[in-house]
Design an enzyme around this catalytic site. Structure first.
Site, mmCIF file in Angstrom:
data_model
loop_
_atom_site.group_PDB
_atom_site.id
_atom_site.type_symbol
_atom_site.label_atom_id
_atom_site.label_comp_id
_atom_site.label_asym_id
_atom_site.label_seq_id
_atom_site.Cartn_x
_atom_site.Cartn_y
_atom_site.Cartn_z
ATOM 1 N N GLU A 33 39.048 0.179 -1.185
ATOM 2 C CA GLU A 33 37.613 0.020 -1.468
ATOM 3 C C GLU A 33 37.368 -0.619 -2.832
ATOM 4 O OE1 GLU A 33 35.549 0.460 0.857
ATOM 5 O OE2 GLU A 33 36.869 1.482 2.257
ATOM 6 N N GLN A 83 39.459 -8.758 -21.104
ATOM 7 C CA GLN A 83 39.592 -7.628 -20.192
ATOM 8 C C GLN A 83 40.027 -6.344 -20.887
ATOM 9 O OE1 GLN A 83 41.687 -8.580 -16.568
ATOM 10 N NE2 GLN A 83 40.571 -10.489 -16.303
#
Length: 246
Positions: A67, A158
């Protein structure tokens, strides 16, 4: 978190993607941490098949991948957080510290008013509310500073975005537990003192983590990590030999 986001959906709020991502990250990682700690407490027996905990740990591992991996979701949370938490006047749902009525599971309770006009209902949680507000303000300041520094290239930072996402997850958790404890206190539930203690404990610990996550970010350290990673990729493996020479 699950009750809160469900209530937002039931109210017809069309924009709950960030809250859903936070809930998925938090739930999957909390479950893993609890199962891992359970095995540690049980000692060697926890590693055996008979108690069944090792099976739970193996099954839980996939939730941090399925997911949407938690790594990608963290980037989403950070970038969305710049838009939502970075502008306190536009906060919605639990991030805006809804009153105890609106915090009821399923959306029970009175109207909270339009986004940007909701006010915290402390319900005896003044300390937690103050800590949550401080974290929100610090998040807004950090978001503005990072956007001014990096502009659109923020998507390439990031290491920074992970720290920002971790702070956003903690702030959301603070708001959610504060809302639930306020509801319990407002309704006079017998569990209210215990919920207040849970809320106080969580907010104290999350407050410290947020301050750590959003302290002046060490860009030099991040550059070092990027260089180290690049060297490993270029080398195709470990760069330096072992002390034994192989």
């Amino acid at each position: 978190m699950a009750f809160m986001i469900s209530a937002n959906m039931d109210r017809g709020d069309p924009d709950f993607q960030m809250e859903a991502a936070i809930s998925k990250i938090f739930g999957s990682e909390a479950a893993w941490a609890v199962a891992d700690e359970c095995i540690q407490v049980m000692g060697g027996m926890g590693f055996m098949q008979e108690p069944g905990v090792e099976r739970v740990l193996r099954d839980l591992r996939i939730f941090r991948i399925f997911e949407g991996t938690n790594d990608i979701l963290r980037l989403f949370v950070a970038l969305q957080g710049f838009q939502v938490l970075g502008h306190p006047q536009g906060l919605r749902g639990p991030a805006g510290l809804p009153d105890s009525g609106g915090a009821a599971p399923g959306g029970a309770g009175g109207s909270q008013g339009p986004p940007g006009q909701r006010r915290p209902h402390h319900g005896g949680g003044d300390a937690e509310a103050a800590q949550t507000t401080q974290c929100l303000e610090l998040f807004a300041e950090t978001a503005e500073a990072l956007l001014l520094k990096h502009g659109k290239k923020i998507v390439e930072e990031q290491f920074v975005l992970k720290r920002v996402a971790d702070a956003a997850i903690d702030v959301y958790g603070m708001a959610v537990v504060l809302a639930r404890a306020s509801r319990a206190l407002g309704l006079g539930l017998p569990t209210a003192p215990h919920e207040r203690l849970l809320s106080l404990t969580w907010c104290q610990e999350a407050h410290e983590r947020v301050l750590t996550s959003l302290r002046p970010l060490p860009t030099r350290s991040f550059r070092n990590l990027r260089d180290l990673a690049g060297a490993v990729v270029e080398s195709g493996g470990v760069v330096v030999p072992t002390p034994l020479g192989f």
